[in-house]
Design an enzyme around this catalytic site. Sequence first.
Site, PDB file in Angstrom:
ATOM      1  N   ALA A 127       0.770  -1.246   0.000  1.00  0.00           N
ATOM      2  CA  ALA A 127       0.000   0.000   0.000  1.00  0.00           C
ATOM      3  C   ALA A 127       0.803   1.299   0.000  1.00  0.00           C
ATOM      4  O   ALA A 127       0.341   2.301  -0.517  1.00  0.00           O
ATOM      5  CB  ALA A 127      -0.950   0.007   1.192  1.00  0.00           C
ATOM      6  N   ALA A 128       1.995   1.324   0.619  1.00  0.00           N
ATOM      7  CA  ALA A 128       2.714   2.609   0.743  1.00  0.00           C
ATOM      8  C   ALA A 128       3.132   3.111  -0.648  1.00  0.00           C
ATOM      9  O   ALA A 128       3.357   2.301  -1.549  1.00  0.00           O
ATOM     10  CB  ALA A 128       3.940   2.437   1.632  1.00  0.00           C
ATOM     11  N   PRO A 129       3.203   4.424  -0.836  1.00  0.00           N
ATOM     12  CA  PRO A 129       2.987   5.489   0.149  1.00  0.00           C
ATOM     13  C   PRO A 129       1.519   5.836   0.386  1.00  0.00           C
ATOM     14  O   PRO A 129       1.230   6.677   1.226  1.00  0.00           O
ATOM     15  CB  PRO A 129       3.725   6.670  -0.469  1.00  0.00           C
ATOM     16  CG  PRO A 129       3.646   6.436  -1.944  1.00  0.00           C
ATOM     17  CD  PRO A 129       3.687   4.943  -2.123  1.00  0.00           C
ATOM     18  N   GLY A 130       0.590   5.212  -0.356  1.00  0.00           N
ATOM     19  CA  GLY A 130      -0.820   5.433  -0.060  1.00  0.00           C
ATOM     20  C   GLY A 130      -1.635   6.037  -1.178  1.00  0.00           C
ATOM     21  O   GLY A 130      -2.816   6.327  -1.003  1.00  0.00           O
ATOM     22  N   GLU A 150       1.745  -2.983   4.238  1.00  0.00           N
ATOM     23  CA  GLU A 150       3.026  -2.524   3.693  1.00  0.00           C
ATOM     24  C   GLU A 150       4.146  -3.313   4.340  1.00  0.00           C
ATOM     25  O   GLU A 150       4.271  -3.348   5.555  1.00  0.00           O
ATOM     26  CB  GLU A 150       3.199  -1.017   3.942  1.00  0.00           C
ATOM     27  CG  GLU A 150       4.526  -0.470   3.465  1.00  0.00           C
ATOM     28  CD  GLU A 150       4.879  -0.852   2.028  1.00  0.00           C
ATOM     29  OE1 GLU A 150       6.032  -1.274   1.807  1.00  0.00           O
ATOM     30  OE2 GLU A 150       4.015  -0.752   1.131  1.00  0.00           O
ATOM     31  N   ASP A 195      -0.698  -4.367  -6.192  1.00  0.00           N
ATOM     32  CA  ASP A 195       0.191  -3.556  -7.027  1.00  0.00           C
ATOM     33  C   ASP A 195       1.589  -4.054  -6.672  1.00  0.00           C
ATOM     34  O   ASP A 195       2.200  -3.578  -5.720  1.00  0.00           O
ATOM     35  CB  ASP A 195      -0.004  -2.078  -6.711  1.00  0.00           C
ATOM     36  CG  ASP A 195       0.804  -1.192  -7.651  1.00  0.00           C
ATOM     37  OD1 ASP A 195       0.799  -1.456  -8.858  1.00  0.00           O
ATOM     38  OD2 ASP A 195       1.462  -0.252  -7.165  1.00  0.00           O
ATOM     39  N   CYS A 248       4.458  -1.605 -12.399  1.00  0.00           N
ATOM     40  CA  CYS A 248       4.931  -0.482 -13.224  1.00  0.00           C
ATOM     41  C   CYS A 248       6.131  -0.960 -14.039  1.00  0.00           C
ATOM     42  O   CYS A 248       7.130  -0.269 -14.162  1.00  0.00           O
ATOM     43  CB  CYS A 248       5.273   0.732 -12.362  1.00  0.00           C
ATOM     44  SG  CYS A 248       6.495   0.406 -11.085  1.00  0.00           S
TER      45      CYS A 248
END
Length: 478
Positions: A127-130, A150, A195, A248
């Site tokens: 999850a980070a940075p959010g 995270e 992700d 990514c």
Amino acid sequence: MSHSSRVYFPQAFLDQMQQLLPDNTEYERFLAISEQPLRRSLRVNTLKISVADFLVQVAPYQWALTPIPWCAEGFWISRDDADTLPLGSTAEHLAGLFYIQEASSMLPVSALFSGDTSPERIMDMAAAPGSKTTQIAARMKNHGAILANEFSASRVKVLHANLSRCGVSNTAMTHFDGRVFGPALPECFDAILLDAPCSGEGVIRKDADALRNWSEASTAEIAATQQDLINSAFHALRPGGTLVYSTCTLNRSENQQVITWLQEQYPNAVEIEPLNSLFEGAEKAATPEGFLHVFPHIFDSEGFFVARLRKTASVPPLPVPGYKVGKPPFSPLNRKQQEEVIAAAAKSGLRWEDDMALWQRDKELWLFPRAIEALLGRVRFSRIGLKLAETFPKGYRWQHEAAIALADPAAPHAVELSSSEAEEWYRGRDIYPEHELPGDELIICYQQQPIGIAKKVGSRIKNSYPRELVRDGKLFSV
């Protein structure tokens, strides 16, 4: 080997890209755009302000805002004052009205909520940075619950700071290797966003040296971790639930092949839901299977990959974890205590909906999203919901993060600061207002947004802005 002066490209990577982009014109476009810096972009935080009101509020800045096709709240931004004032130091950013987020990274959440889904309990596995957690919370309007995990300890703090700034209240944070969730929380989530950590081939426009440590061997190693994570996520998902997998990066082994691997493990339970009509123009990035494989030159963005899967049946569970979680150090408040707290909070201008529950730990009061309560004691949480208050014999000391998420800027004791006073607030200094103050406990507002809660001492406002958030350097233009 370097293709050019700005970006470092290993030769093996270029060979791979030529195979992925056999059309030479496409390949040349990819190389050319990799030399160009990335366009900045932001996402309006609809927990705090509507897109229409935001556009009115920032109109005086004369930012050039171009809508992002896959996110109604997203805009590319170009601005003349970029050198003098960082976007993160504008009043609107400090008050959580927008999030600085790369345009492509808005795609996975758009995919998660496409169609008729309204998931109640969601996991954001890395999850980070959010950016995506806050985007999910806004889509859920702070209802239901998000488990935001995270793995990196240093990034958990940043994640919490961003959730707090954006007024997110429906999130519980964990700090684990994502492999634990399949065994520990089987079939617990309506939707999961993975992700995944990746080789980052899509971020070369932001970081010209992103590929310095790139090798085919390291890519294979990363893909093996991604398989473990997607397997864990798939087990934690309830049948009928949605799993969005994104990276990514650009190579097939961390993208298409991870999905193929999952399909091979559970041939009767994985259904691909095509994304080729997710937004106007999506077909330009769609693969034959219906994934989005976004090369940087297609939309002038970062490179990204997004797949949306549906779990159509239960799968055999993973071995139950051997560790004991222990009882969480919280207890729920009884009805009488709840009524007292709710009444006192309302008097101070703090209100919440019934899908939040009051829990206590020693002298602390917390608001937990009810949709997470069933998971208490099954995994260890590092932080749940909002810290509402600390209790004292004479009452309550309301917490900053609760004020940001719950305070009513129209409350009778709300104080609207001038821009010079608001600067003092963000710099951690007491404020000496010109006018009479409406009470001893004040909701501090700027531009009609709550930015904190404070006490009146004599004729001054005692600054209670959290020390770790205090800013120096140039702030919003006065």
